[in-house]
Enzyme design. Structure first.
Site, PDB file in Angstrom:
ATOM      1  N   ASP A   1      32.425   2.844  37.366  1.00 55.64           N
ATOM      2  CA  ASP A   1      32.204   1.984  36.210  1.00 55.64           C
ATOM      3  C   ASP A   1      31.017   1.053  36.456  1.00 55.64           C
ATOM      4  O   ASP A   1      31.018   0.277  37.412  1.00 55.64           O
ATOM      5  CB  ASP A   1      33.465   1.157  35.955  1.00 55.64           C
ATOM      6  CG  ASP A   1      33.527   0.608  34.544  1.00 55.64           C
ATOM      7  OD1 ASP A   1      32.501   0.630  33.851  1.00 55.64           O
ATOM      8  OD2 ASP A   1      34.604   0.162  34.130  1.00 55.64           O
ATOM      9  N   ASP A   2      30.001   1.145  35.589  1.00 55.14           N
ATOM     10  CA  ASP A   2      28.832   0.245  35.644  1.00 55.14           C
ATOM     11  C   ASP A   2      28.002   0.409  36.912  1.00 55.14           C
ATOM     12  O   ASP A   2      27.374  -0.542  37.391  1.00 55.14           O
ATOM     13  CB  ASP A   2      29.262  -1.219  35.513  1.00 55.14           C
ATOM     14  CG  ASP A   2      29.563  -1.608  34.080  1.00 55.14           C
ATOM     15  OD1 ASP A   2      29.624  -0.713  33.229  1.00 55.14           O
ATOM     16  OD2 ASP A   2      29.752  -2.807  33.823  1.00 55.14           O
TER      17      ASP A   2
ATOM     18  N   CYS B   1      31.027   1.881  28.169  1.00 57.49           N
ATOM     19  CA  CYS B   1      32.233   2.494  28.735  1.00 57.49           C
ATOM     20  C   CYS B   1      32.995   3.370  27.747  1.00 57.49           C
ATOM     21  O   CYS B   1      33.203   4.561  27.989  1.00 57.49           O
ATOM     22  CB  CYS B   1      33.179   1.409  29.247  1.00 57.49           C
ATOM     23  SG  CYS B   1      32.423   0.163  30.307  1.00 57.49           S
TER      24      CYS B   1
ATOM     25  N   LYS C   1      40.865   3.250  34.983  1.00 61.23           N
ATOM     26  CA  LYS C   1      40.578   2.584  33.711  1.00 61.23           C
ATOM     27  C   LYS C   1      40.613   3.564  32.543  1.00 61.23           C
ATOM     28  O   LYS C   1      39.901   4.558  32.542  1.00 61.23           O
ATOM     29  CB  LYS C   1      39.205   1.913  33.811  1.00 61.23           C
ATOM     30  CG  LYS C   1      38.628   1.404  32.502  1.00 61.23           C
ATOM     31  CD  LYS C   1      37.312   0.709  32.748  1.00 61.23           C
ATOM     32  CE  LYS C   1      36.552   0.452  31.464  1.00 61.23           C
ATOM     33  NZ  LYS C   1      35.296  -0.299  31.694  1.00 61.23           N
TER      34      LYS C   1
ATOM     35  N   HIS D   1      40.595   2.568  28.674  1.00 65.65           N
ATOM     36  CA  HIS D   1      39.636   2.011  27.711  1.00 65.65           C
ATOM     37  C   HIS D   1      39.422   2.894  26.491  1.00 65.65           C
ATOM     38  O   HIS D   1      38.331   2.938  25.921  1.00 65.65           O
ATOM     39  CB  HIS D   1      38.303   1.703  28.402  1.00 65.65           C
ATOM     40  CG  HIS D   1      37.616   0.512  27.805  1.00 65.65           C
ATOM     41  ND1 HIS D   1      36.332   0.122  28.141  1.00 65.65           N
ATOM     42  CD2 HIS D   1      38.037  -0.393  26.878  1.00 65.65           C
ATOM     43  CE1 HIS D   1      35.994  -0.958  27.457  1.00 65.65           C
ATOM     44  NE2 HIS D   1      37.016  -1.294  26.687  1.00 65.65           N
TER      45      HIS D   1
ATOM     46  N   HIS E   1      32.566  -2.564  37.911  1.00 66.42           N
ATOM     47  CA  HIS E   1      32.464  -3.431  36.735  1.00 66.42           C
ATOM     48  C   HIS E   1      32.709  -4.881  37.134  1.00 66.42           C
ATOM     49  O   HIS E   1      33.388  -5.156  38.120  1.00 66.42           O
ATOM     50  CB  HIS E   1      33.507  -2.974  35.716  1.00 66.42           C
ATOM     51  CG  HIS E   1      33.281  -3.454  34.319  1.00 66.42           C
ATOM     52  ND1 HIS E   1      33.465  -4.768  33.949  1.00 66.42           N
ATOM     53  CD2 HIS E   1      32.904  -2.791  33.194  1.00 66.42           C
ATOM     54  CE1 HIS E   1      33.211  -4.891  32.655  1.00 66.42           C
ATOM     55  NE2 HIS E   1      32.865  -3.702  32.166  1.00 66.42           N
TER      56      HIS E   1
ATOM     57  N   ASP F   1      29.654   5.940  34.457  1.00 67.28           N
ATOM     58  CA  ASP F   1      30.016   6.039  33.043  1.00 67.28           C
ATOM     59  C   ASP F   1      28.918   5.519  32.133  1.00 67.28           C
ATOM     60  O   ASP F   1      28.914   5.772  30.930  1.00 67.28           O
ATOM     61  CB  ASP F   1      31.332   5.313  32.762  1.00 67.28           C
ATOM     62  CG  ASP F   1      31.216   3.798  32.885  1.00 67.28           C
ATOM     63  OD1 ASP F   1      30.315   3.304  33.600  1.00 67.28           O
ATOM     64  OD2 ASP F   1      32.035   3.091  32.267  1.00 67.28           O
ATOM     65  N   ASN F   2      28.002   4.756  32.681  1.00 66.31           N
ATOM     66  CA  ASN F   2      26.805   4.284  31.965  1.00 66.31           C
ATOM     67  C   ASN F   2      25.874   3.693  33.003  1.00 66.31           C
ATOM     68  O   ASN F   2      26.209   3.630  34.196  1.00 66.31           O
ATOM     69  CB  ASN F   2      27.133   3.246  30.878  1.00 66.31           C
ATOM     70  CG  ASN F   2      28.091   2.155  31.296  1.00 66.31           C
ATOM     71  OD1 ASN F   2      29.216   2.062  30.810  1.00 66.31           O
ATOM     72  ND2 ASN F   2      27.668   1.314  32.235  1.00 66.31           N
TER      73      ASN F   2
ATOM     74  N   LYS G   1      22.604  -1.161  31.223  1.00 68.86           N
ATOM     75  CA  LYS G   1      23.806  -0.873  30.455  1.00 68.86           C
ATOM     76  C   LYS G   1      23.679  -1.455  29.047  1.00 68.86           C
ATOM     77  O   LYS G   1      23.130  -2.533  28.865  1.00 68.86           O
ATOM     78  CB  LYS G   1      25.015  -1.493  31.153  1.00 68.86           C
ATOM     79  CG  LYS G   1      26.304  -1.450  30.358  1.00 68.86           C
ATOM     80  CD  LYS G   1      27.422  -2.179  31.080  1.00 68.86           C
ATOM     81  CE  LYS G   1      28.696  -2.195  30.231  1.00 68.86           C
ATOM     82  NZ  LYS G   1      29.842  -2.804  30.934  1.00 68.86           N
TER      83      LYS G   1
END
Length: 503
Positions: free
Chosen positions: A34-35, A72, A126, A128, A216, A274-275, A292
């Protein structure tokens, strides 16, 4: 042959087919970070301490043109459905804690398709993709088990998140049951993954989806990982790098368990961000442009690789073929022996991944967001951005923040909070880099992957062609599904928990 004998023959045949399928269908481990910034992994930046990920990446296939959505929720909707986010209605921003938004129930998810092929399906991390109703949560969308959280961010230790309506609540579940622990999340996730691997019935193939909380915000990590980077003076960057290394250690523990329990010999492991990385929160995407939430490459090109001991005919190299987040769905389903619906946006990439052959994907949509009035498309080498690319438009060096900025409170978790007295506002302002109001921007990504040279004025005919193609895609857009927040979601109504049951 008697009717009873015929029945026995059919049963034996079905058993043989099922056993043969279990023996040949590969186990699949799908890890999403994540991130994670482009420049925040060891195979791109040797200053990063990620030995386990580096070993897998270099022995497998490093993906240098693997694309995800800018945020995300949109990326996760593509992972789970094989669709562009603008076809799921989740293209605009992310699902906020009190918003009754969710991945529409009419979509068949990836774990549901894999269960049809006999897979055991497990998720750790996660979600989301909505939780206001139990029917929108992981164990109702195809997963046999779930350990993790429903929202977009939370404290790594207490598992609490504050929503936009200023209600604190714990967001952590073991299947449907609340789970209370203050152990660092990457450690908890790795332990559960190892337990699943050890107890797995090897007569069935395994699908393990592991969308880590790491890295994240909030920037939190046990001190021993932070201490791995003594030469980094900036507090936030040092902690962030420690978070990456903590995740790397978790991946190492998981792959060791796969080896020890005999699953590695017939396994495909996929790792992807994810990004792009939030440069305003200690991440780094150099040499890519943007961050992001933007349509620049720095917001949409994910650090990624695939690894397998036995399934890849060609490995140990860098693949530059176009791959999109939606492609994992049909690729995994094909490997499982099934067939994805021909109406999805994803493309089966297995021949490209396993043999290094040219991809069948010739174009893709970065995103189409009718609320933000922007979008982007790539066709061949050429990328067209329509409208504003986003808030962060520069090439950001490694983070340098003041002591005041470094002391942001852990409870500040809502990335949409830009009130003037917050740490986030100050940091966003520092990284904000406006661009002109040009309606269209054109780049040759193969020749100019860092997006320094806008070719729109030089090639108006290409702009026109790509605009026409983008307009065609817009005709199938599903309106953005972003219902407003409601007090019905307040954790105070659910014993201090973020819980389904309010929509």
């Amino acid at each position: 042959m008697t009717s009873m004998a015929a029945v026995r023959c059919v049963c034996v045949l079905l058993f043989i087919i099922a056993t043969s399928k279990a023996a040949t269908s590969p186990h699949i481990v799908f890890i999403a970070a994540d991130d994670l910034g482009w420049n925040d992994v060891g195979w791109h930046n040797p200053q990063m301490i990620t030995p386990n990920l580096d070993k897998l990446a270099k022995a497998g296939v490093i993906l240098n043109s693997s694309y995800v959505a800018p945020l995300c929720t949109p990326s996760r909707s593509s992972f789970m459905t094989g669709m562009y986010a603008y076809h799921t209605g989740l293209q605009h921003m992310v699902i906020q804690p009190e918003s009754p938004a969710y991945l529409p129930a009419n979509f068949t998810t990836l774990p549901q398709k894999l269960k049809d092929q006999g897979y055991s399906t497990h998720m750790i991390g996660k979600w989301h993709l909505g939780f206001c109703n139990w029917n929108y949560t992981p164990t109702f969308r195809g997963f046999d088990s779930f350990l993790g959280y429903y929202n977009g961010a939370e404290d790594y230790y207490t598992k609490k998140i504050r929503g936009g309506l200023l209600a604190d609540g714990v967001d952590f579940r073991d299947d449907k049951q609340p789970k209370y622990t203050e152990e660092y999340s990457a450690t908890v996730y790795a332990r559960r993954a190892v337990d699943i691997i050890k107890s797995h019935d090897q007569s069935k193939p395994l699908f393990l989806y592991l969308p880590f909380q790491s890295v994240h915000n909030p920037i939190q990590v046990p001190k021993r990982y932070e201490n791995m980077y003594p030469n980094i003076e900036d507090t936030q960057r040092r902690k962030y790098c420690g978070m990456v290394s903590a995740m790397d250690e978790a991946v190492g523990n998981i792959t060791q368990a796969l080896e020890e329990n005999g699953l590695m010999d017939n396994l495909l492991l996929v790792f992807t961000a994810d990004n792009g990385g939030p440069t305003f929160a200690a991440a780094n995407n150099l040499p890519l442009r943007g961050a992001k939430s933007t349509l620049w490459e720095g917001g949409t090109k994910g650090a990624a690789f695939v690894y397998s001991k036995t399934l890849l005919q060609k490995s140990g190299y860098e693949n530059t073929e176009m791959i999109h987040a939606s492609d994992w769905f049909p690729t995994f389903v094909r490997l499982a022996g099934g067939q994805a619906d021909s109406t999805i946006d994803g493309v089966d990439q297995w021949v490209t991944l396993s043999e290094g052959k040219t991809t069948q994907r010739t174009e893709f949509i970065y995103n189409i967001d009718e609320v933000s009035e922007n979008g982007a498309i790539r066709v061949g080498d050429m990328k067209l951005i329509e409208g504003s690319p986003g808030m962060f438009n520069g090439w950001y060096p490694l983070p340098r923040v003041t002591k005041e900025e470094a002391d942001f409170p852990p409870e500040l978790l809502d990335m949409t909070d830009t009130s003037s007295d917050t740490y986030l506002y100050r940091l966003l302002k520092k990284h904000f880099n406006a661009v002109g109001s040009t309606e269209y921007r054109l780049f040759n990504i193969s020749a100019d992957p860092t997006e320094h040279f806008d070719l729109a004025e030089k090639y108006p005919d290409i702009v026109s062609q790509l605009k026409t193609t983008l307009d065609t895609y817009k005709k199938s857009l599903r309106p953005a599904f972003n219902p407003p927040s409601t007090y019905k979601a307040n954790p105070l109504f659910y014993g201090g928990l973020w819980s389904p049951g309010w929509c």
